[in-house]
Every structure is written in structure tokens, then in C-alpha cells.
Design an enzyme around this catalytic site. Structure first.
Site, PDB file in Angstrom:
ATOM      1  CB  CYS A  48      -9.449  -4.209 -11.711  1.00 58.89           C
ATOM      2  SG  CYS A  48      -8.999  -3.088 -13.042  1.00 58.89           S
ATOM      3  CB  CYS A  51      -0.911  -0.011   1.227  1.00 63.02           C
ATOM      4  SG  CYS A  51      -1.868   1.506   1.442  1.00 63.02           S
TER       5      CYS A  51
END
Length: 209
Positions: free
Chosen positions: A197, A125
Site C-alpha cells: 500500500c 521513487c
């Protein structure tokens, strides 16, 4: 989750699996999806993500699976949730990463730095460094966004219902800092049949040593 016909009109639709080359029809659909993303870009930038949380506090500690930069599983840990002000996020992140992760934006197809990346490594992240995906499950979806058939650990992400644009999709966010990462669809390859995605701007790639 939307059906296949609805997905073709979505911002992140028309992914082909990695097991075959896209047909002419799939190619045209992909191009149409990319054009649609570009056309809706300005709208999506300022559109808040409408989600239905699954009963989880957004302030308390979280339990994650930690991984080393070599992709080795370290184990389960409970850590404080990363919470910052909007001003702090804006200072920390690039404009596109800020828009994607903190305001549920979507980068334009084929513009991210990892959609066509084939190196082996870990995707963390961009906001808090939580491990979210591995190159081991990355595949070429033909959409222009980095796609994976599963996260590195289910414990490290959260899936919520996203009702923006008049449809229900499944949004994916980081469990540790609530950063928006992308969406998951059910048109992916085996063994899961899923297509996570993601936005390149929401992730930091760490190449395996």
C-alpha cells in the site's frame, strides 16, 4: 504485521482484492478507514517513523536492479546511496512528497494521482528515481492508495518494523535514498498474498512508450 481486525483500524486498512467487488461491509470498513486517516492526518504529519533497521548501513553504497523507462531489466548495479540534508529535500520535493518520504507521512486516501491509474508504466521513487513498482503488479485494493502485489525488484526496497500508533506494521522504503514509500500487508491477491500500500506522493509514474 497486524492481524485483519487490527488492520481495519489502521490508516491504510480495509483493502479489497482485485478479483471481486467490495461487499457492503467492506465498503463501510473502507470508508471508516478513510475517515480515520483524515482524522489522524495532523498527528501523522509530525510523527517520526519508529523503525528497526535490519543491520544495513545508511551511508554506504547500495546494490540495486536497474530498469529502463520501458520497464526492461538492465541489470544489477552498485551505486552511491543518495543522502541529502533536510533543507535540500524540502527544496526538491513538493510539500506532500516531502512529508511522506522524509517524515513518514501518509497522503489522504483517494487524493493521490496514481491510486486509480490504469496506464501501463513504471513507478519510480520521487526522491532518487529508483525503480520500485511496475503497473504489471498493480491492483485495485479499494483503499484509495495505489496498491501492488509485489515490487519490481526486492533489491530496490527495504522493509522495516514500524511501531508507531501502538502497533507493529511493516514499513517500505527506497533502498537508494531511504524515502518512506508506504506499508506492506498480508491481505493482497495471489500469487503473493501481499498488498504493498503505497503513497502516490512517494512515486513518479513513467508511462511505457
Amino acid at each position: 504485521m497486524t492481524d485483519h481486525r487490527q488492520e481495519q483500524s489502521d490508516l491504510q486498512m480495509t483493502g479489497a482484492t482485485h478479483t471481486q467487488r467490495p461487499s457492503r461491509r467492506a465498503f463501510l470498513a473502507t470508508a471508516a478507514g478513510a475517515c480515520g486517516a483524515a482524522a489522524l492526518w495532523s498527528l501523522h504529519k509530525s510523527s517520526p517513523l519508529a523503525v528497526e533497521a535490519k543491520g544495513e548501513s545508511n551511508t554506504g553504497p547500495v546494490t540495486l536492479i536497474q530498469f529502463s523507462d520501458a520497464g526492461k531489466k538492465i541489470g544489477k548495479v552498485t551505486v552511491p546511496r543518495v543522502v541529502k540534508t533536510d533543507a535540500e529535500w524540502k527544496q526538491q520535493l513538493s510539500p506532500i512528497s516531502y512529508d511522506v518520504t522524509r517524515h513518514a507521512g501518509t497522503e489522504r486516501a483517494y487524493t493521490g494521482n496514481t491510486w486509480d491509474l490504469h496506464d501501463k508504466g513504471l513507478f519510480r521513487c520521487i526522491c532518487c528515481d529508483n525503480a520500485i513498482f511496475s503497473s504489471d503488479t498493480k491492483f485495485d485494493s479499494g483503499t484509495g492508495w495505489p496498491s501492488f502485489w509485489m515490487p519490481i525488484a526486492k533489491e530496490n526496497i527495504v522493509e522495516n518494523t514500524d511501531s508507531t500508533f501502538g502497533m507493529d506494521r511493516t514499513a517500505v522504503s527506497c533502498r537508494q535514498c531511504d524515502a518512506h514509500l508506504g506499508h506492506v500487508f498480508d491481505d493482497g491477491p495471489r500469487p503473493t498474498g501481499l498488498r504493498y500500500c503505497m503513497n502516490s506522493a512517494a512515486m513518479r509514474f513513467v508511462k511505457f512508450a
